[in-house]
Design a protein around this motif. Structure first.
Motif, PDB file in Angstrom:
ATOM      1  N   GLY A   1       0.813  -1.215   0.000  1.00 25.34           N
ATOM      2  CA  GLY A   1       0.000   0.000   0.000  1.00 25.34           C
ATOM      3  C   GLY A   1       0.844   1.261   0.000  1.00 25.34           C
ATOM      4  O   GLY A   1       0.573   2.208  -0.744  1.00 25.34           O
ATOM      5  N   LYS A   2       1.886   1.264   0.822  1.00 27.12           N
ATOM      6  CA  LYS A   2       2.770   2.432   0.894  1.00 27.12           C
ATOM      7  C   LYS A   2       3.509   2.636  -0.429  1.00 27.12           C
ATOM      8  O   LYS A   2       3.634   3.768  -0.903  1.00 27.12           O
ATOM      9  CB  LYS A   2       3.789   2.272   2.027  1.00 27.12           C
ATOM     10  N   LEU A   3       3.995   1.543  -0.998  1.00 28.05           N
ATOM     11  CA  LEU A   3       4.706   1.622  -2.277  1.00 28.05           C
ATOM     12  C   LEU A   3       3.775   2.114  -3.377  1.00 28.05           C
ATOM     13  O   LEU A   3       4.149   2.979  -4.172  1.00 28.05           O
ATOM     14  CB  LEU A   3       5.276   0.249  -2.645  1.00 28.05           C
ATOM     15  N   SER A   4       2.570   1.611  -3.380  1.00 28.91           N
ATOM     16  CA  SER A   4       1.577   2.015  -4.371  1.00 28.91           C
ATOM     17  C   SER A   4       1.297   3.512  -4.280  1.00 28.91           C
ATOM     18  O   SER A   4       1.272   4.220  -5.294  1.00 28.91           O
ATOM     19  CB  SER A   4       0.283   1.216  -4.153  1.00 28.91           C
ATOM     20  N   LYS A   5       1.114   3.988  -3.051  1.00 28.14           N
ATOM     21  CA  LYS A   5       0.840   5.410  -2.842  1.00 28.14           C
ATOM     22  C   LYS A   5       2.048   6.264  -3.222  1.00 28.14           C
ATOM     23  O   LYS A   5       1.922   7.297  -3.888  1.00 28.14           O
ATOM     24  CB  LYS A   5       0.448   5.646  -1.382  1.00 28.14           C
ATOM     25  N   LYS A   6       3.236   5.836  -2.810  1.00 29.81           N
ATOM     26  CA  LYS A   6       4.460   6.588  -3.088  1.00 29.81           C
ATOM     27  C   LYS A   6       4.712   6.700  -4.589  1.00 29.81           C
ATOM     28  O   LYS A   6       5.145   7.749  -5.081  1.00 29.81           O
ATOM     29  CB  LYS A   6       5.651   5.887  -2.410  1.00 29.81           C
ATOM     30  N   MET A   7       4.427   5.627  -5.320  1.00 31.47           N
ATOM     31  CA  MET A   7       4.657   5.623  -6.763  1.00 31.47           C
ATOM     32  C   MET A   7       3.537   6.330  -7.529  1.00 31.47           C
ATOM     33  O   MET A   7       3.689   6.617  -8.708  1.00 31.47           O
ATOM     34  CB  MET A   7       4.747   4.180  -7.270  1.00 31.47           C
ATOM     35  N   GLY A   8       2.407   6.540  -6.863  1.00 35.44           N
ATOM     36  CA  GLY A   8       1.261   7.130  -7.545  1.00 35.44           C
ATOM     37  C   GLY A   8       0.396   6.083  -8.215  1.00 35.44           C
ATOM     38  O   GLY A   8      -0.508   6.408  -8.983  1.00 35.44           O
ATOM     39  N   ALA A   9       0.678   4.820  -7.925  1.00 37.51           N
ATOM     40  CA  ALA A   9      -0.089   3.738  -8.546  1.00 37.51           C
ATOM     41  C   ALA A   9      -1.441   3.538  -7.877  1.00 37.51           C
ATOM     42  O   ALA A   9      -2.329   2.910  -8.456  1.00 37.51           O
ATOM     43  CB  ALA A   9       0.707   2.441  -8.493  1.00 37.51           C
ATOM     44  N   ASP A  10      -1.628   4.092  -6.678  1.00 35.98           N
ATOM     45  CA  ASP A  10      -2.889   3.891  -5.965  1.00 35.98           C
ATOM     46  C   ASP A  10      -4.077   4.444  -6.733  1.00 35.98           C
ATOM     47  O   ASP A  10      -5.141   3.825  -6.789  1.00 35.98           O
ATOM     48  CB  ASP A  10      -2.822   4.468  -4.551  1.00 35.98           C
ATOM     49  N   LYS A  11      -3.900   5.604  -7.365  1.00 35.04           N
ATOM     50  CA  LYS A  11      -5.000   6.200  -8.146  1.00 35.04           C
ATOM     51  C   LYS A  11      -5.320   5.335  -9.359  1.00 35.04           C
ATOM     52  O   LYS A  11      -6.490   5.120  -9.689  1.00 35.04           O
ATOM     53  CB  LYS A  11      -4.615   7.609  -8.583  1.00 35.04           C
ATOM     54  N   ILE A  12      -4.279   4.840  -9.994  1.00 35.69           N
ATOM     55  CA  ILE A  12      -4.472   3.984 -11.165  1.00 35.69           C
ATOM     56  C   ILE A  12      -5.144   2.677 -10.748  1.00 35.69           C
ATOM     57  O   ILE A  12      -6.065   2.193 -11.415  1.00 35.69           O
ATOM     58  CB  ILE A  12      -3.123   3.702 -11.860  1.00 35.69           C
ATOM     59  N   MET A  13      -4.702   2.131  -9.626  1.00 39.99           N
ATOM     60  CA  MET A  13      -5.272   0.872  -9.137  1.00 39.99           C
ATOM     61  C   MET A  13      -6.749   1.047  -8.763  1.00 39.99           C
ATOM     62  O   MET A  13      -7.571   0.175  -9.058  1.00 39.99           O
ATOM     63  CB  MET A  13      -4.484   0.357  -7.933  1.00 39.99           C
TER      64      MET A  13
ATOM     65  N   GLU B   1      -0.057  -8.032  -8.572  1.00 39.49           N
ATOM     66  CA  GLU B   1       1.059  -8.988  -8.498  1.00 39.49           C
ATOM     67  C   GLU B   1       2.389  -8.291  -8.755  1.00 39.49           C
ATOM     68  O   GLU B   1       3.386  -8.569  -8.101  1.00 39.49           O
ATOM     69  CB  GLU B   1       0.841 -10.126  -9.507  1.00 39.49           C
ATOM     70  N   GLN B   2       2.405  -7.356  -9.713  1.00 39.41           N
ATOM     71  CA  GLN B   2       3.633  -6.616  -9.995  1.00 39.41           C
ATOM     72  C   GLN B   2       4.065  -5.802  -8.784  1.00 39.41           C
ATOM     73  O   GLN B   2       5.231  -5.797  -8.410  1.00 39.41           O
ATOM     74  CB  GLN B   2       3.431  -5.688 -11.201  1.00 39.41           C
ATOM     75  N   LEU B   3       3.129  -5.138  -8.142  1.00 36.89           N
ATOM     76  CA  LEU B   3       3.447  -4.370  -6.935  1.00 36.89           C
ATOM     77  C   LEU B   3       3.959  -5.285  -5.825  1.00 36.89           C
ATOM     78  O   LEU B   3       4.903  -4.948  -5.118  1.00 36.89           O
ATOM     79  CB  LEU B   3       2.224  -3.590  -6.453  1.00 36.89           C
ATOM     80  N   ARG B   4       3.332  -6.462  -5.678  1.00 35.56           N
ATOM     81  CA  ARG B   4       3.785  -7.415  -4.655  1.00 35.56           C
ATOM     82  C   ARG B   4       5.210  -7.866  -4.936  1.00 35.56           C
ATOM     83  O   ARG B   4       6.033  -7.971  -4.015  1.00 35.56           O
ATOM     84  CB  ARG B   4       2.856  -8.624  -4.591  1.00 35.56           C
ATOM     85  N   ASP B   5       5.543  -8.130  -6.188  1.00 31.99           N
ATOM     86  CA  ASP B   5       6.908  -8.544  -6.538  1.00 31.99           C
ATOM     87  C   ASP B   5       7.912  -7.451  -6.195  1.00 31.99           C
ATOM     88  O   ASP B   5       8.986  -7.732  -5.647  1.00 31.99           O
ATOM     89  CB  ASP B   5       7.012  -8.891  -8.027  1.00 31.99           C
ATOM     90  N   TRP B   6       7.596  -6.225  -6.548  1.00 33.12           N
ATOM     91  CA  TRP B   6       8.496  -5.110  -6.237  1.00 33.12           C
ATOM     92  C   TRP B   6       8.643  -4.946  -4.726  1.00 33.12           C
ATOM     93  O   TRP B   6       9.729  -4.697  -4.221  1.00 33.12           O
ATOM     94  CB  TRP B   6       7.999  -3.814  -6.866  1.00 33.12           C
ATOM     95  N   ALA B   7       7.527  -5.075  -4.012  1.00 32.10           N
ATOM     96  CA  ALA B   7       7.566  -4.942  -2.553  1.00 32.10           C
ATOM     97  C   ALA B   7       8.406  -6.061  -1.941  1.00 32.10           C
ATOM     98  O   ALA B   7       9.174  -5.823  -1.004  1.00 32.10           O
ATOM     99  CB  ALA B   7       6.144  -4.961  -1.985  1.00 32.10           C
ATOM    100  N   LYS B   8       8.300  -7.278  -2.474  1.00 35.45           N
ATOM    101  CA  LYS B   8       9.084  -8.396  -1.945  1.00 35.45           C
ATOM    102  C   LYS B   8      10.574  -8.136  -2.087  1.00 35.45           C
ATOM    103  O   LYS B   8      11.349  -8.452  -1.188  1.00 35.45           O
ATOM    104  CB  LYS B   8       8.725  -9.696  -2.666  1.00 35.45           C
ATOM    105  N   SER B   9      10.983  -7.579  -3.218  1.00 32.51           N
ATOM    106  CA  SER B   9      12.422  -7.327  -3.387  1.00 32.51           C
ATOM    107  C   SER B   9      12.905  -6.265  -2.409  1.00 32.51           C
ATOM    108  O   SER B   9      14.008  -6.374  -1.867  1.00 32.51           O
ATOM    109  CB  SER B   9      12.752  -6.939  -4.831  1.00 32.51           C
ATOM    110  N   LEU B  10      12.081  -5.250  -2.137  1.00 31.49           N
ATOM    111  CA  LEU B  10      12.446  -4.253  -1.126  1.00 31.49           C
ATOM    112  C   LEU B  10      12.518  -4.895   0.259  1.00 31.49           C
ATOM    113  O   LEU B  10      13.442  -4.631   1.036  1.00 31.49           O
ATOM    114  CB  LEU B  10      11.423  -3.112  -1.102  1.00 31.49           C
TER     115      LEU B  10
END
Length: 178
Positions: A44-56, A105-114
């Motif tokens: 959720g934090k990554l999504s918001k930080k990237m601006g993906a939350d609005k798109i999602m 799933e893409q966001l989850r993968d990116w979050a997992k690497s972080l």
């Protein structure tokens, strides 16, 4: 390594795996638990930080509308087929296009690497790295020595740090009476 028979090398490899794999697996489970929890928090934090939350959110609304449209279409065509026996249902409801699950799933993968990078800094991650390192050192000892006594002594010294006793003193074991 001086001509050590393959069966001895295999024996040492097997013994190292027998000692280390349970410890490493246990530590990996701890790390996996932290990874799962941290990944859930960070998506959720990554999504918001990237601006993906609005798109999602927009994607989610669009998919809900699409789902309703698919249901309406299915209902419509199913009714038409039932009304006319000569008609057959001939369409595919599944699309090959990107959907919300793909994005999530893409966001989850990116979050997992972080999270994985962060976990290596935690005590559990450091412990796992240490166990893997000592296991590799033990394997190196087997390949770099040819003398059984030298291998046993070096492995005992190497593994004492993590609580594994390589050479077991059997002199204090009482004999089992028959």
């Amino acid at each position: 390594m001086s001509n050590m028979p393959k069966y001895k090398v295999d024996h040492y490899e097997s013994k190292i795996r027998r000692h280390f794999n349970p410890l490493i697996e246990e530590q990996e489970l701890l790390v996996k638990q932290f990874r799962t929890e941290a990944t859930k928090r960070i998506v959720g934090k990554l999504s918001k930080k990237m601006g993906a939350d609005k798109i999602m959110d927009a994607f989610k609304k669009a998919e809900e509308q699409m789902k309703k449209a698919r249901q309406d279409a299915k209902t419509f065509f199913t009714k038409k087929v039932k009304q006319d026996d000569k008609k057959t249902l001939n369409y595919n409801m599944k699309s090959e296009e990107i959907d919300l699950k793909d994005c999530e799933e893409q966001l989850r993968d990116w979050a997992k690497s972080l999270v994985d990078r962060e976990l290596r800094r935690r005590p559990e991650g450091q412990q796992l790295a240490q166990l893997e390192s000592v296991k590799q050192k033990a394997m190196d000892i087997v390949y770099e020595n040819g003398d059984d006594q030298a291998i046993a002594k070096a492995l005992d010294t190497c593994t004492k740090k993590i609580g594994i006793t390589w050479v077991v003193d059997t002199s204090k074991i009482k004999q089992i009476s028959a």
